[in-house]
Design a protein around this motif. Structure first.
Motif, short mmCIF file in Angstrom:
data_model
loop_
_atom_site.label_atom_id
_atom_site.label_comp_id
_atom_site.label_asym_id
_atom_site.label_seq_id
_atom_site.Cartn_x
_atom_site.Cartn_y
_atom_site.Cartn_z
N CYS A 174 4.21 -7.79 -5.49
CA CYS A 174 4.56 -6.35 -5.43
C CYS A 174 5.47 -6.30 -6.64
CB CYS A 174 5.31 -6.22 -4.20
SG CYS A 174 4.32 -6.04 -2.69
N ARG A 175 6.49 -7.34 -6.98
CA ARG A 175 7.24 -7.32 -7.84
C ARG A 175 6.66 -7.16 -9.29
NH1 ARG A 175 10.43 -6.18 -11.21
NH2 ARG A 175 12.51 -6.74 -11.66
N GLN A 176 5.54 -8.00 -9.50
CA GLN A 176 4.96 -7.77 -10.79
C GLN A 176 4.22 -6.58 -10.94
OE1 GLN A 176 0.85 -9.50 -11.14
NE2 GLN A 176 1.78 -11.03 -12.49
N ARG A 177 3.77 -5.86 -9.90
CA ARG A 177 3.14 -4.75 -10.17
C ARG A 177 4.20 -3.58 -10.29
NH1 ARG A 177 0.31 -1.34 -5.18
NH2 ARG A 177 2.23 -1.39 -4.27
N ALA A 178 5.15 -3.57 -9.83
CA ALA A 178 6.36 -2.81 -10.31
C ALA A 178 6.83 -2.85 -11.62
CB ALA A 178 7.76 -3.12 -9.34
N VAL A 199 -1.53 -5.68 -10.90
CA VAL A 199 -1.60 -7.27 -10.37
C VAL A 199 -2.27 -7.71 -11.26
CG1 VAL A 199 -1.45 -8.87 -8.63
CG2 VAL A 199 -0.35 -6.59 -8.20
N THR A 200 -1.99 -8.93 -12.06
CA THR A 200 -2.95 -9.59 -12.90
C THR A 200 -3.96 -10.46 -11.82
OG1 THR A 200 -1.44 -11.40 -13.08
CG2 THR A 200 -1.20 -9.69 -14.53
N ASN A 201 -5.15 -10.73 -12.54
CA ASN A 201 -6.04 -11.64 -11.75
C ASN A 201 -5.62 -13.09 -11.58
OD1 ASN A 201 -6.07 -12.84 -14.24
ND2 ASN A 201 -8.16 -12.29 -14.79
N SER A 202 -4.47 -13.51 -12.13
CA SER A 202 -3.86 -14.63 -11.75
C SER A 202 -3.00 -14.64 -10.85
CB SER A 202 -3.05 -15.33 -12.95
OG SER A 202 -2.21 -14.25 -13.35
N MET A 203 -2.28 -13.46 -10.60
CA MET A 203 -1.26 -13.39 -9.38
C MET A 203 -2.55 -13.21 -8.05
SD MET A 203 1.61 -13.19 -7.99
CE MET A 203 3.06 -12.91 -9.17
N VAL A 261 0.81 -1.08 0.03
CA VAL A 261 -0.07 -0.10 -0.04
C VAL A 261 0.75 1.30 0.12
CG1 VAL A 261 -1.67 1.08 1.17
CG2 VAL A 261 -1.82 -1.22 1.27
N ASP A 262 1.83 1.40 1.12
CA ASP A 262 2.57 2.48 1.17
C ASP A 262 3.56 2.48 0.21
OD1 ASP A 262 3.22 4.91 3.13
OD2 ASP A 262 5.04 3.60 2.93
N GLY A 263 4.40 1.39 0.01
CA GLY A 263 5.34 1.26 -0.94
C GLY A 263 6.84 1.60 -0.44
N ARG A 264 6.83 2.17 0.75
CA ARG A 264 8.11 2.48 1.38
C ARG A 264 9.15 1.36 1.52
NH1 ARG A 264 6.64 5.49 6.64
NH2 ARG A 264 5.15 6.06 5.70
N LEU A 265 8.67 0.35 1.65
CA LEU A 265 9.59 -1.13 1.94
C LEU A 265 9.49 -1.85 0.61
CD1 LEU A 265 10.91 -2.78 3.91
CD2 LEU A 265 8.78 -4.11 4.48
N ASN A 266 10.54 -2.10 -0.01
CA ASN A 266 10.83 -2.82 -1.41
C ASN A 266 10.66 -4.16 -1.16
OD1 ASN A 266 11.51 -3.36 -3.98
ND2 ASN A 266 13.48 -3.16 -3.76
N LEU A 267 9.53 -4.76 -0.82
CA LEU A 267 9.33 -6.34 -0.93
C LEU A 267 9.70 -7.02 -1.97
CD1 LEU A 267 5.98 -6.73 0.96
CD2 LEU A 267 8.18 -7.01 1.98
N GLY A 268 9.68 -6.25 -3.43
CA GLY A 268 10.26 -6.76 -4.35
C GLY A 268 11.53 -7.34 -4.57
N TRP A 269 12.44 -7.06 -3.60
CA TRP A 269 13.87 -7.25 -3.37
C TRP A 269 13.94 -8.71 -3.29
CZ3 TRP A 269 16.29 -10.05 0.48
CH2 TRP A 269 17.74 -9.86 0.42
N ALA A 270 12.97 -9.54 -2.79
CA ALA A 270 13.15 -10.78 -2.51
C ALA A 270 12.74 -11.81 -3.75
CB ALA A 270 11.81 -11.37 -1.57
#
Length: 434
Positions: free
Chosen positions: A223-227, A232-236, A131-140
């Motif tokens: 989060c990485r897909q949205r970036a 975010v796709t319906n499948s995700m 939601v906020d985006g300040r934490l880069n979860l896509g790093w994983a």
């Protein structure tokens, strides 16, 4: 972890005969190396660089890791994750329940608060990462392979500690993991319920870091897909919601784990430690990882079909388990009083009608159908690649293996009554098929 028959081998001292699984007393030596290789293989065979294709025309991938294999940052993250989950488990309030009666005629007390730990972690990461985006979860996602390596190393270190720790005086040993064969015992786990103070290591690892970590990894992949796509796709969404519900169902029903075979019978060794901490989070997220590399927007009819498969699996799974649990608690309950049963010489009864008259493990069939629904959102590209369907293929092998183990245990437990039961309930898992 694999569909393997049970073999009988005698211990060298001839004092006791054990039943060895997993290719016999030395088979786990291969599995201990092969299982981490499988996880790496899933990434090698399908990633953003290339992906294997089985049909209509076989295509081999580049077999190249996307990035580095090891990093200290990934190790720091895995250690920080484990410490955070332990800290929350210790500090947050929870129910105190007793487990089943152990072979030493004692009952252990457990602190159960996996639901609270899950809510705090997931809600915090969802807000700050999604939601906020300040934490880069896509790093994983970008460090997926180094995280695998760090988790594998942690699992090995924990397993070595557990094996050494089990030799202390007074440790209650598991029958399956105290055979005298070091590799086999390291794999199965010598000690039944290793603890550090009041922290039960086996129960903790079963539900907390690995299971919650699975949900968190899925969130990071979304989060990485949205970036990458801007949405975010319906499948995700389906993969995340289906598996999130599975995790939530497990943690909100934590008391039920205290009666499972993993807690009551199995020792805590490499098999469970690696399975809980590495295998679950890094193989069960294969479909979500595929959808980052090869996003799919599914038509409504496909979404509806997948939802129906998921619903059917859930109805079978919950209906069967609910019927069994109710019968165990109160056979005279109006909802189960009508069920036909087979009395046994042990004084107990085996259900031979209702859900449990359809197959001996009808709940396994429902569980597997839900797993199929987790893989279906990857669509035709996922089916062609097979790798995104790894979970339901692996899970089918696991359930067949588990059914064989359960059947052998019940055959020893009930004797001739089990043979009568098998004649009355003919199918093992899938009615009219298997």
């Amino acid at each position: 972890l694999k569909c393997i028959s049970i073999t009988k081998c005698a211990m060298n001292n001839n004092k006791m005969t054990h039943q060895f699984e997993f290719f016999g007393p030395h088979g786990p030596a291969v599995l201990i190396l092969a299982l981490p290789a499988v996880i790496y293989g899933l990434v090698l065979s399908c990633n953003q660089e290339s992906c294997i294709q089985i049909f209509p025309k076989p295509v081999l991938p580049a077999f190249k890791f996307p990035g580095v294999i090891f990093s200290f940052n990934a190790c720091y993250v895995v250690i920080a994750w484990m410490l955070t989950v332990v800290l929350l488990h210790v500090c947050l309030p929870g129910k105190r329940l007793e487990g089943v009666l152990l072979p030493n005629n004692k009952r252990l007390k457990y602190k159960l608060n996996s639901a609270a730990v899950f809510i705090v972690i997931y809600v915090s990461l969802f807000y700050f990462g999604f939601v906020d985006g300040r934490l880069n979860l896509g790093w994983a996602y970008d460090n997926f392979v180094p995280l695998i390596t760090a988790s594998v190393l942690f699992s090995f270190i924990l397993s070595i500690f557990l094996y050494i720790y089990s030799f202390r005086r007074g440790a209650l040993l598991s029958v399956h993991g105290s055979t005298g064969y070091p590799i086999y015992d390291f794999w199965m786990g010598r000690e039944l319920n290793p603890r550090l103070g009041s922290l039960d290591l086996k129960e903790f690892c079963e539900l907390y870091p690995g299971l919650i970590g699975w949900a968190v990894l899925n969130l990071s992949l979304a989060c990485r897909q949205r970036a990458a796509l801007g949405y975010v796709t319906n499948s995700m969404w389906m993969v995340n919601i289906f598996q999130l519900y599975y995790v939530a169902d497990a943690v909100f029903n934590e008391p039920s784990i205290l009666t499972t075979m993993d807690i009551t019978t199995e020792g805590f060794g490499f098999m469970l430690a690696f399975g809980d901490l590495t295998w679950v989070p890094f193989t069960y997220t294969t479909a979500a990882r595929f959808l980052v590399d090869y996003p799919q927007d599914l038509p409504l009819y496909a979404v509806g079909l997948i939802l129906l498969v998921k619903l059917l699996g859930y109805v079978i799974f919950r209906g069967a388990n609910g019927q069994k649990d109710t019968f165990r608690r109160n056979p005279e309950d109006p909802s189960v009083r009508h069920l036909k049963t087979l009395p046994t010489a042990r004084g107990t009864k085996l259900i031979i009608s209702g859900w449990w008259g359809m197959s001996r493990h009808i709940n396994y069939f429902g569980d597997w159908l839900m797993g199929v629904a987790w893989c279906l959102p990857t669509g035709a590209p996922g089916l062609k690649a097979v790798v995104p369907f790894f979970y339901c293929i692996y899970f089918a092998c696991l359930l067949i293996h588990r059914e064989n183990r359960d059947s052998e245990t019940c055959r020893q437990k009930y004797g001739k009554d089990w043979e009568k039961y098998c004649k009355l309930v003919r199918y093992k898992i899938v009615p009219y098929v298997y």
